[in-house]
Design an enzyme around this catalytic site. Structure first.
Site, short mmCIF file in Angstrom:
data_model
loop_
_atom_site.label_atom_id
_atom_site.label_comp_id
_atom_site.label_asym_id
_atom_site.label_seq_id
_atom_site.Cartn_x
_atom_site.Cartn_y
_atom_site.Cartn_z
N GLY A 1 15.18 16.21 30.58
CA GLY A 1 14.33 16.61 29.45
C GLY A 1 15.01 16.32 28.13
CG ASP B 1 25.77 24.07 25.00
OD1 ASP B 1 25.79 23.68 26.18
OD2 ASP B 1 25.74 25.29 24.69
CG PHE C 1 13.20 20.16 28.85
CD1 PHE C 1 12.98 19.48 27.66
CD2 PHE C 1 14.39 20.89 28.98
CE1 PHE C 1 13.91 19.52 26.62
CE2 PHE C 1 15.33 20.93 27.97
CZ PHE C 1 15.09 20.24 26.77
P1 ITT Z 1 23.75 19.33 29.98
O1 ITT Z 1 24.82 20.37 29.82
O2 ITT Z 1 24.05 18.33 31.05
O3 ITT Z 1 23.38 18.69 28.68
P2 ITT Z 1 22.07 21.62 30.54
O4 ITT Z 1 20.60 21.79 30.84
O5 ITT Z 1 23.03 22.34 31.45
O6 ITT Z 1 22.39 20.05 30.49
P3 ITT Z 1 22.72 23.35 28.32
O7 ITT Z 1 23.88 24.00 28.96
O8 ITT Z 1 22.79 22.98 26.87
O9 ITT Z 1 22.33 22.00 29.05
O10 ITT Z 1 21.45 24.29 28.55
C1 ITT Z 1 20.31 24.10 27.82
C2 ITT Z 1 19.18 24.91 28.46
O11 ITT Z 1 18.45 25.57 27.41
C3 ITT Z 1 18.21 23.99 29.15
O12 ITT Z 1 18.55 23.82 30.51
C4 ITT Z 1 16.89 24.72 28.95
O13 ITT Z 1 16.75 25.72 29.91
C5 ITT Z 1 17.08 25.39 27.60
N1 ITT Z 1 16.59 24.49 26.51
C6 ITT Z 1 17.32 23.82 25.57
N2 ITT Z 1 16.54 23.10 24.75
C7 ITT Z 1 15.28 23.31 25.18
C8 ITT Z 1 14.02 22.83 24.77
O14 ITT Z 1 13.90 21.95 23.78
N3 ITT Z 1 12.96 23.26 25.43
C9 ITT Z 1 13.05 24.13 26.45
N4 ITT Z 1 14.20 24.62 26.93
C10 ITT Z 1 15.31 24.21 26.31
#
Ligand code: ITT
Length: 196
Positions: free
Chosen positions: A12, A69, A148
Site C-alpha cells: 500500500g 514509518d 490500505f
Molecule cells: P514497512 O515497515 O515495511 O514500511 P509497515 O506496514 O510495517 O511496512 P509501519 O511500521 O510504518 O510500516 O506501519 C504502518 C502501519 O500504519 C500500516 O501497516 C498501516 O496499518 C498504518 N498506516 C500507515 N499509513 C496508512 C495509510 O495511509 N492508510 C492506512 N493505514 C496506514
C-alpha cells in the site's frame, strides 16, 4: 543510473510513494528493498523508526535509501495504536475491528495519521528527515474499498469521505504521507542532484 532504495515491504505504501518520487527523480531508478532484509523497529517514535529503516537498508546495500514509518494515533486511546499500528492485530481487518471495539461507545472520535520519512546516504548516515500529519475522525463502521490499512475507518470531515473513498490522487494530496513528501521532495531532489 543510480539507485534509490524504497525501504518498505508494505504494498500500500509502495503504490503511494512511487508517484511522489518517480516524476521528480527521472534520473534515478526506484528499487524496492529485498524482502529478506528485515529491520527491527525498535525506536520509540515514528521518526526514530524511519531513520532506523533508512539507515540500515542503505548501509546493507551501499545505496541511497528512503523509509516511511507511519501510523494512526487515536485521542481516546491515548495515541494508540501509534507506532504499533502495523502490529495491532494479525491482519488489517483485525486491526480495524480492534480499534472499533476499543472505541465502542466513545463520543470522542478524534484521531490523526502521522508519516515520518527519512533518507539515508549509502554509508547509512541520515541526510534528511521530516514528518507530516493528517487530522480526522474514526468512523463507527468501515466505509470504502480503496487504500490500505486503516483507510476505511479514517474520515476527513472537510472532504466528507474516508481515505478509502478517495481517489489515489486526492489521498496523495491531503494525507499525512502527501504532506511529508511535499516537504521532503524539493530537498531530496536538490540533495540527489548534487550527489556524485
Ligand atoms: P514497512 O515497515 O515495511 O514500511 P509497515 O506496514 O510495517 O511496512 P509501519 O511500521 O510504518 O510500516 O506501519 C504502518 C502501519 O500504519 C500500516 O501497516 C498501516 O496499518 C498504518 N498506516 C500507515 N499509513 C496508512 C495509510 O495511509 N492508510 C492506512 N493505514 C496506514
Amino acid at each position: 543510473m543510480p539507485n534509490l532504495i524504497v525501504a518498505t515491504s508494505n504494498p500500500g505504501k509502495i503504490l503511494e510513494i512511487q508517484p511522489y518520487l518517480a516524476s521528480r527523480l527521472p534520473d534515478w531508478r526506484l528499487q524496492l528493498k529485498p524482502q529478506e532484509l528485515e529491520i527491527a523497529e525498535t525506536g520509540s517514535t515514528f521518526l526514530e523508526n524511519a531513520c532506523l529503516k533508512a539507515a540500515q537498508v542503505a548501509a546493507a546495500l551501499s545505496e541511497w535509501a528512503i523509509a516511511d514509518d507511519s501510523g494512526l494515533c487515536i485521542d481516546a486511546l491515548d495515541g494508540a495504536p501509534g507506532i504499533y499500528s502495523a502490529r495491532y492485530a494479525a491482519t488489517p481487518q483485525a486491526c480495524i475491528d480492534r480499534v472499533l471495539s476499543e472505541l465502542k461507545g466513545s463520543a470522542n472520535r478524534k484521531a490523526h495519521f502521522t508519516c515520518a520519512l527519512a533518507v539515508a546516504r549509502p554509508d547509512g548516515s541520515i541526510a534528511l528527515q521530516t514528518a507530516g500529519i493528517c487530522p480526522g475522525e474514526i468512523l463507527e463502521s468501515p466505509s470504502g474499498a480503496g487504500g490500505f490499512g486503516y483507510d476505511p475507518i479514517f474520515y476527513l470531515p472537510d472532504y466528507q469521505s474516508s481515505f478509502a473513498e478517495m481517489s489515489v490522487e486526492l489521498k496523495n494530496q491531503v494525507s499525512h504521507r502527501g504532506r511529508a513528501f511535499q516537504q521532503l521532495v524539493p530537498n531530496l531532489v536538490e540533495l540527489l542532484e548534487r550527489s556524485p
